[in-house]
Design a protein around this motif. Sequence first.
Motif, PDB file in Angstrom:
ATOM      1  N   ALA A  66      17.961   7.775   2.101  1.00 35.71           N
ATOM      2  CA  ALA A  66      17.412   7.661   0.747  1.00 35.71           C
ATOM      3  C   ALA A  66      15.895   7.733   0.795  1.00 35.71           C
ATOM      4  O   ALA A  66      15.267   7.188   1.706  1.00 35.71           O
ATOM      5  CB  ALA A  66      17.856   6.355   0.097  1.00 35.71           C
ATOM      6  N   LYS A  67      15.330   8.419  -0.194  1.00 36.52           N
ATOM      7  CA  LYS A  67      13.879   8.463  -0.352  1.00 36.52           C
ATOM      8  C   LYS A  67      13.541   7.798  -1.675  1.00 36.52           C
ATOM      9  O   LYS A  67      14.250   7.978  -2.667  1.00 36.52           O
ATOM     10  CB  LYS A  67      13.363   9.900  -0.340  1.00 36.52           C
ATOM     11  N   TYR A  68      12.461   7.036  -1.648  1.00 38.48           N
ATOM     12  CA  TYR A  68      12.000   6.311  -2.827  1.00 38.48           C
ATOM     13  C   TYR A  68      10.537   6.657  -3.081  1.00 38.48           C
ATOM     14  O   TYR A  68       9.752   6.766  -2.141  1.00 38.48           O
ATOM     15  CB  TYR A  68      12.094   4.797  -2.614  1.00 38.48           C
ATOM     16  N   ALA A  69      10.190   6.789  -4.337  1.00 36.95           N
ATOM     17  CA  ALA A  69       8.796   6.980  -4.742  1.00 36.95           C
ATOM     18  C   ALA A  69       8.356   5.767  -5.524  1.00 36.95           C
ATOM     19  O   ALA A  69       9.123   5.210  -6.319  1.00 36.95           O
ATOM     20  CB  ALA A  69       8.671   8.244  -5.589  1.00 36.95           C
ATOM     21  N   ARG A  70       7.111   5.382  -5.320  1.00 38.99           N
ATOM     22  CA  ARG A  70       6.550   4.274  -6.094  1.00 38.99           C
ATOM     23  C   ARG A  70       6.375   4.743  -7.518  1.00 38.99           C
ATOM     24  O   ARG A  70       5.904   5.845  -7.777  1.00 38.99           O
ATOM     25  CB  ARG A  70       5.218   3.830  -5.498  1.00 38.99           C
ATOM     26  N   ARG A  71       6.772   3.913  -8.475  1.00 37.42           N
ATOM     27  CA  ARG A  71       6.697   4.270  -9.889  1.00 37.42           C
ATOM     28  C   ARG A  71       5.254   4.310 -10.402  1.00 37.42           C
ATOM     29  O   ARG A  71       4.966   5.008 -11.365  1.00 37.42           O
ATOM     30  CB  ARG A  71       7.519   3.305 -10.727  1.00 37.42           C
ATOM     31  N   SER A  72       4.349   3.554  -9.795  1.00 36.17           N
ATOM     32  CA  SER A  72       2.928   3.585 -10.172  1.00 36.17           C
ATOM     33  C   SER A  72       2.115   3.447  -8.884  1.00 36.17           C
ATOM     34  O   SER A  72       2.658   3.029  -7.861  1.00 36.17           O
ATOM     35  CB  SER A  72       2.597   2.449 -11.158  1.00 36.17           C
ATOM     36  N   PRO A  73       0.836   3.787  -8.906  1.00 32.99           N
ATOM     37  CA  PRO A  73       0.035   3.712  -7.673  1.00 32.99           C
ATOM     38  C   PRO A  73       0.066   2.321  -7.052  1.00 32.99           C
ATOM     39  O   PRO A  73       0.148   1.321  -7.777  1.00 32.99           O
ATOM     40  CB  PRO A  73      -1.375   4.072  -8.127  1.00 32.99           C
ATOM     41  N   HIS A  84       0.813  -1.216   0.000  1.00 31.80           N
ATOM     42  CA  HIS A  84       0.000   0.000   0.000  1.00 31.80           C
ATOM     43  C   HIS A  84       0.849   1.269   0.000  1.00 31.80           C
ATOM     44  O   HIS A  84       0.307   2.372  -0.096  1.00 31.80           O
ATOM     45  CB  HIS A  84      -0.885   0.032   1.255  1.00 31.80           C
ATOM     46  N   ALA A  85       2.164   1.123   0.157  1.00 30.61           N
ATOM     47  CA  ALA A  85       3.052   2.267   0.362  1.00 30.61           C
ATOM     48  C   ALA A  85       3.171   3.151  -0.875  1.00 30.61           C
ATOM     49  O   ALA A  85       3.183   2.671  -2.007  1.00 30.61           O
ATOM     50  CB  ALA A  85       4.438   1.782   0.784  1.00 30.61           C
ATOM     51  N   ASP A  86       3.276   4.458  -0.609  1.00 31.16           N
ATOM     52  CA  ASP A  86       3.494   5.450  -1.655  1.00 31.16           C
ATOM     53  C   ASP A  86       4.956   5.876  -1.728  1.00 31.16           C
ATOM     54  O   ASP A  86       5.457   6.217  -2.790  1.00 31.16           O
ATOM     55  CB  ASP A  86       2.647   6.699  -1.378  1.00 31.16           C
ATOM     56  N   ARG A  87       5.613   5.883  -0.560  1.00 31.93           N
ATOM     57  CA  ARG A  87       7.024   6.258  -0.539  1.00 31.93           C
ATOM     58  C   ARG A  87       7.742   5.563   0.607  1.00 31.93           C
ATOM     59  O   ARG A  87       7.114   5.101   1.564  1.00 31.93           O
ATOM     60  CB  ARG A  87       7.221   7.770  -0.497  1.00 31.93           C
ATOM     61  N   LEU A  88       9.066   5.502   0.471  1.00 27.53           N
ATOM     62  CA  LEU A  88       9.937   4.896   1.477  1.00 27.53           C
ATOM     63  C   LEU A  88      10.977   5.929   1.875  1.00 27.53           C
ATOM     64  O   LEU A  88      11.501   6.644   1.014  1.00 27.53           O
ATOM     65  CB  LEU A  88      10.654   3.669   0.911  1.00 27.53           C
ATOM     66  N   ILE A  89      11.279   5.991   3.158  1.00 34.16           N
ATOM     67  CA  ILE A  89      12.386   6.809   3.653  1.00 34.16           C
ATOM     68  C   ILE A  89      13.278   5.840   4.413  1.00 34.16           C
ATOM     69  O   ILE A  89      12.924   5.377   5.502  1.00 34.16           O
ATOM     70  CB  ILE A  89      11.897   7.952   4.561  1.00 34.16           C
TER      71      ILE A  89
END
Length: 174
Positions: A162-169, A114-119
Amino acid sequence: MSTRPLLTLIAVVSADGFISTGTGVPWRLPRDQEHFRSITRGHWLLLGRRTYEEMLGWFKDHHPLVLTRSMGYVPACGERVSNVEEALRLAGAGGAQELIVCGGGDAYAAAMPHADRLILTHVNANLKSGVPFPKVDPILWQMTEREDFPPDAMHEFGMRFAKYARRSPPAAQL
């Protein structure tokens, strides 16, 4: 009407993919502790029961949600939830713009789809075993920020924020 808050996972992960050897964070990293506090300050948090109990007394301006299967569990502060979807609904209804998952391993595993981003703080040390963090698949996740720190007098190990964004919903939103 409530809207679904952004779901963020924040964790410290060893070079070999573990967050702990069983209880607590296995490193003393003041830089990461301040980083964690600055990001989570004032936010709604989702924590597994053991992580919540290890951090009890730390919650000052947070709204903790405790993820547990135990229907009779009553947290000292915050609220009990039985799944990530319930936590997202509750945080959204409470006006939260973001819900931050702070561990442990089961909470991260349940929240990752369900995650949108990771830190993540990547620590240049191996634990060799313990509680794993879910795999960060580069097909699903893109690193958007990175800051490296070498070892120093206060930090035995080097680390990278590091920050990560999900490439798609997330699949749960499709």
